[in-house]
Design a protein around this motif. Sequence first.
Motif: not given
Length: 442
Positions: A127, A183, A185, A188, A191, A193, A356-358, A360-361
């Motif tokens: 990351w 993404m 761990s 993320v 994001g 989430s 992207t983190a929110r 997860n893609s």
Amino acid sequence: MADMTQSTTSSGPRSADAGPITRFLRATEIDTRLLGMIGALLIIWIGFDLYLRIFDGREFLTARNLWNLSVQTCEIAVLATGMVLVIVTRNIDLSVGSVLGFVAMIMGVMQAKWLPQYLGFDSSWTWIITLICGLVIGTAIGAFQGGIIAFMNVPSFIVTLGGLLVWRGLAWYVTSGQTVAPMDSTFVIMGGSGATGSIGATWSWVVGVLACVMIVASIVGSRRQRKRFGFPRRPLWAEYFLGCLGSVLVLGTIYLFNSYNWPVGIAKRYATEHNITWPEAGLDIPYGIAVPVLIAVLIGIVMTFIATRLRFGRYVFAIGGNPEAAELAGIKTRWVIVKIFALMGFLAAVAAAISTARLNSAVNSQGTTYELFTIAAAVIGGTSLAGGSGTVAGAMLGALVMQSLQSGMGLANVDTPIQNVVVGIVLVVAVWLDIVYRSRAK
């Protein structure tokens, strides 16, 4: 911004003739336009809440919905802080959404395909390397476009319109339009989430208390600076009022965020992993402040400091006020423009990381129409398209207004085309109000 405005609370005839509300606003130096936006935001919230209660049996003003609203606002809020400086200098950036999408695809591919070949999956370095590369790429793209605008004299509208098409096309080319997931761990977390995407109740209160201390310290420091340079100071009661108001708003927000608890499934999984006996009444574990909200607030503070405290910020507003005079005053206007667009590219990369983190893609459509919402947020927040004026706080509040409209209309099952119609009308009205405000201020 308050410390940049001279007080007009003298005992002259003008203050004597003014009404109590006018005298109060002059004493506290509260920005009336910012106050108007807060009023509009409250009207939107209350209006959607009443509508949903009457026609759908649901509520808008719940801890869950407002928490989600704060997370959804972060990407546009981050972009809007940079768009303020761009518009202040009489430029525009139509490419921010496409730059976000391109950087997001690069970040996604790095985490899902490239780095695991060398570092393995879920390496602690994945990351970090991904984020650094994304920020460098975004900054380089912004600087490249700024260089064309500044040194080749191509209008920013044309350069960034071309960038909108180029970077969106390259975003598709990176994976031929395929979605990249999952993404890292740790990545993320940015994001917001899941259970790890927020800091919990205790740390939220710690952040809230620190924010209150910063508010008080800022007011005290501003008062000392005014005294040092002989500038008019606000009455003591106004200083106390602003300090108390800021602290109440901060702590009230923390209380709201801590009122939203983890779903039962996540709480049970957490209890199992940590060998906690599950009580009959269940576990109430608050989310607290989401990580992307912290990132957005930190970006807002830094950008406000840059715009109001640094020489670079003064140069930006000088160029927006009168480019020819700024050039004659010795300001290297071309390099300032390059730095502004580089900063805009950096912020687009930050927003790409959050997005992207929110999700997860990484999706090819990320950032689509974001340029329009970002410009709208800045303009609604009081940034003049004529250049020379604007605030970071106003732009972030404008982003919250825009997202509140979208979220409310989504909950009310308003069709997407109608949502776009409403956003377009709001943008036109905001520009019209800015024109009216400026004409009356002359």
